[in-house]
Design a protein around this motif. Sequence first.
Motif, short mmCIF file in Angstrom:
data_model
loop_
_atom_site.label_atom_id
_atom_site.label_comp_id
_atom_site.label_asym_id
_atom_site.label_seq_id
_atom_site.Cartn_x
_atom_site.Cartn_y
_atom_site.Cartn_z
N ALA A 1 -7.50 -6.77 4.33
CA ALA A 1 -6.58 -5.89 5.07
C ALA A 1 -7.16 -5.63 6.45
O ALA A 1 -7.81 -6.49 7.02
CB ALA A 1 -6.33 -4.61 4.31
N CYS A 2 -6.93 -4.42 6.96
CA CYS A 2 -7.35 -4.10 8.33
C CYS A 2 -8.84 -4.36 8.54
O CYS A 2 -9.25 -4.84 9.58
CB CYS A 2 -7.04 -2.67 8.69
SG CYS A 2 -6.10 -1.74 7.51
N CYS A 3 -9.66 -4.04 7.54
CA CYS A 3 -11.09 -4.21 7.70
C CYS A 3 -11.44 -5.67 7.98
O CYS A 3 -12.45 -5.94 8.63
CB CYS A 3 -11.82 -3.77 6.44
SG CYS A 3 -12.03 -1.99 6.34
N ASN B 1 -13.59 2.27 3.43
CA ASN B 1 -13.31 3.30 2.44
C ASN B 1 -12.39 2.82 1.34
O ASN B 1 -12.51 3.24 0.20
CB ASN B 1 -12.67 4.50 3.13
CG ASN B 1 -13.65 5.20 4.04
OD1 ASN B 1 -14.84 4.90 4.00
ND2 ASN B 1 -13.17 6.11 4.84
N CYS B 2 -11.46 1.96 1.69
CA CYS B 2 -10.50 1.50 0.70
C CYS B 2 -11.19 0.83 -0.47
O CYS B 2 -10.91 1.15 -1.61
CB CYS B 2 -9.54 0.49 1.32
SG CYS B 2 -8.19 1.25 2.13
N LEU C 1 -8.11 1.54 14.72
CA LEU C 1 -6.95 2.27 14.22
C LEU C 1 -7.06 3.66 14.82
O LEU C 1 -8.02 4.36 14.58
CB LEU C 1 -6.96 2.33 12.69
CG LEU C 1 -6.94 0.96 12.02
CD1 LEU C 1 -7.24 1.09 10.55
CD2 LEU C 1 -5.63 0.28 12.23
N GLY D 1 -16.43 3.90 6.29
CA GLY D 1 -15.72 3.85 7.57
C GLY D 1 -14.31 3.33 7.35
O GLY D 1 -14.05 2.65 6.38
N CYS D 2 -13.43 3.67 8.29
CA CYS D 2 -12.04 3.23 8.13
C CYS D 2 -11.49 2.83 9.48
O CYS D 2 -10.82 3.61 10.11
CB CYS D 2 -11.19 4.31 7.50
SG CYS D 2 -9.48 3.81 7.24
N PRO D 3 -11.70 1.66 9.99
CA PRO D 3 -12.60 0.64 9.45
C PRO D 3 -14.04 0.89 9.91
O PRO D 3 -14.24 1.58 10.91
CB PRO D 3 -12.08 -0.63 10.10
CG PRO D 3 -11.55 -0.17 11.42
CD PRO D 3 -11.04 1.20 11.20
N PRO E 1 -7.70 6.04 2.35
CA PRO E 1 -6.53 6.88 2.62
C PRO E 1 -5.45 6.75 1.55
O PRO E 1 -4.54 7.55 1.50
CB PRO E 1 -6.01 6.36 3.97
CG PRO E 1 -6.79 5.17 4.29
CD PRO E 1 -7.92 5.03 3.37
N ARG F 1 -1.93 1.66 9.98
CA ARG F 1 -2.44 0.71 8.99
C ARG F 1 -1.38 -0.27 8.53
O ARG F 1 -1.68 -1.17 7.75
CB ARG F 1 -3.03 1.49 7.82
CG ARG F 1 -4.42 1.98 8.16
CD ARG F 1 -4.81 3.20 7.39
NE ARG F 1 -6.11 3.70 7.84
CZ ARG F 1 -6.29 4.36 8.97
NH1 ARG F 1 -5.27 4.62 9.78
NH2 ARG F 1 -7.49 4.78 9.32
N GLY G 1 -11.35 -4.50 2.68
CA GLY G 1 -10.03 -3.89 2.77
C GLY G 1 -9.51 -3.37 1.45
O GLY G 1 -10.23 -3.28 0.46
N THR G 2 -8.23 -3.04 1.48
CA THR G 2 -7.61 -2.40 0.33
C THR G 2 -7.45 -3.39 -0.82
O THR G 2 -6.89 -4.46 -0.64
CB THR G 2 -6.21 -1.90 0.73
OG1 THR G 2 -6.29 -1.34 2.02
CG2 THR G 2 -5.72 -0.88 -0.24
N ARG H 1 0.82 -1.20 0.00
CA ARG H 1 0.00 0.00 0.00
C ARG H 1 0.86 1.26 0.00
O ARG H 1 0.43 2.30 0.46
CB ARG H 1 -0.94 0.00 1.20
CG ARG H 1 -1.91 -1.15 1.11
CD ARG H 1 -3.02 -1.04 2.10
NE ARG H 1 -2.59 -1.42 3.43
CZ ARG H 1 -3.42 -1.57 4.45
NH1 ARG H 1 -4.70 -1.39 4.27
NH2 ARG H 1 -2.99 -1.90 5.63
#
Lengths: 402, 166
Positions: B40-42, B105-106, A180, B136-138, B112, A95, B77-78, A75
């Motif tokens: 990813a994070c989500c 959002n990704c 986060l 949302g993020c996340p 971002p 992230r 996620g992304t 990323r």
Amino acid sequence: MPEILERRTIIHSTLHTSAPIQEPEMVEPRRLHTEEMVLNVGPQHPSTHGVLRLEVILDGELVVDVIPHIGYLHRCFEKHAEHMTYPQVIPYVDRMDYIAAMSGEHGYVTAVERMMNIEVPEKVEYIRVLFAELQRIASHSIAIGTYGLDAGAFTPFLYLFRDRETILEMFEKTCGARFLYNYMWIGGLSHDLHPDVLPMCREFVKQSRATHKEINNLLTFNHIFMERTAGIGVLDPQVAINGGASGPMLRACGVKWDVRKNDPYSIYDRFDFDVAVGSSEYATLGDSFNRHWVRMQEWEQSLNIIEQILEQYPINDTTDVQSAIPKRIKPDGEIYSRTETPRGELGFYIVGKGDVKPWRVKPRSPAFSNLSLLPLISRGYLIADLIVILGSIDIVLGEIDR
Amino acid sequence: MGFLDNLDKTGEGSVLVTSVDTLFNWARLSSLWQMSFGLACCAIEMMSTAASHYDMMRFGVIPRPSPRQSDVIIISGTVTLKMATRIKMLYEQMADPKYVISMGNCSNCGGPYWEYGYHVLRGVDRIIPVDVYVPGCPPRPEALLEGLMRLQEKVREQGKAVDLEV
Ligand code: SF4
């Protein structure tokens, strides 16, 4: 002996290290022609803990070689860091290692603060360490829970996520974000500790100790789990050091190395805690079981640190947590600073040229180095063991690919 | 068969009159099997949603590891360029009717990483059709559950007007 039988003997001997090695019962070794097969695991696979692809070369069920392919979650962290001001980089650091966002932030802000020689108020340091340790427990909860899933145990996952919610609730009360945070700022914090957090924390320590015991009964010393993990994926301490392994991966080999102790940052030198290392009491040193066992012990040590913080925390200190935040953040020079995240040694190499934007931010990712040892420790095992070995490394792809 | 036989015997059975569409939609919306696929994070928030505290299973959402058995794919996620082709392939492997929830959002728009992310796809809707977007993020687990309920609403209404297209 044909090559395949030789390999089987190796497996046999590693599986039952304590028992005398017996020749596997052999029917007349037939010279069967075996062909190697390439199997793709991932990037969509429930056991790869994200978007990792493993190219596995198999001989029957035996792993001949593993080639990890990464980059599915690249990323562009470094590109972003070049385009953002120093404080704006913090959310991107979150992230990177998204399972332990607080620990990542702690590493980054410590690096910039050392670069600028900022003195951080004592209260801020206490809150930072408290949150970093809570985050360590939350992160290990995920690691242990998903490791159980890999080995076929579903229930511990649910118990651990229940407890993790309590930690997230404390974070949310304080800074508004569940996951986060962008909480630690250069020189300070975004918000003061929420008054509910300290009482909640006291409750949590009690509850967490109970869960720790429960997980030990349910998972760690479960006979099936031990059979699956003990003696699997043995890593030699010398190889681990040469390969740049850190965190539980290194400590499971019996190497006592923890940045919190060996190169103390923040206020870690004030607390009394042990560095958890693997032991040969239950299984071979450096195997998958010991990596799990180190995480279990670290969980307990984190609780010890939290208890000490709760005792020492300056409740009557009314310092503004934002008071030390510099107006202009334009550091000059370069620095390498390292901290201990749940996955190991996270380093940041930052070059500043007196501008509001860093010239270069290069993270040293612990999970990347740990993953690079996967081929070395999984050759010669069965394919089912490969999943267990991978789970024990506890990778986060966001941090590996950045 | 059995059901009608019982009606005859007891004379007490009741009959439900409905359209085929409504019946099918009801069945579909009550068992949206989800493809377990974290990006990813989500994905970690998706795991929290599926775990004990939020318990996604009460909506009939069960994670399945294969696209062949699943009805809904949550893009959590992304989406990087390297991953995009794989996601498209996975989506194409799913059996109809299939639905897509874009979580975070990704996957909605690049999030971002929108501006400088040279390796990030700016929105998963550029490669596959999306039914519900969850911002949302996340996104909080509650937000994801809301997204699921929106999808259920959508499924409930689907094909109600006489649809003669084949
Ligand atoms: S939307 Fe935010 S939390 Fe979700 S994958 Fe993107 S950066 Fe991570």
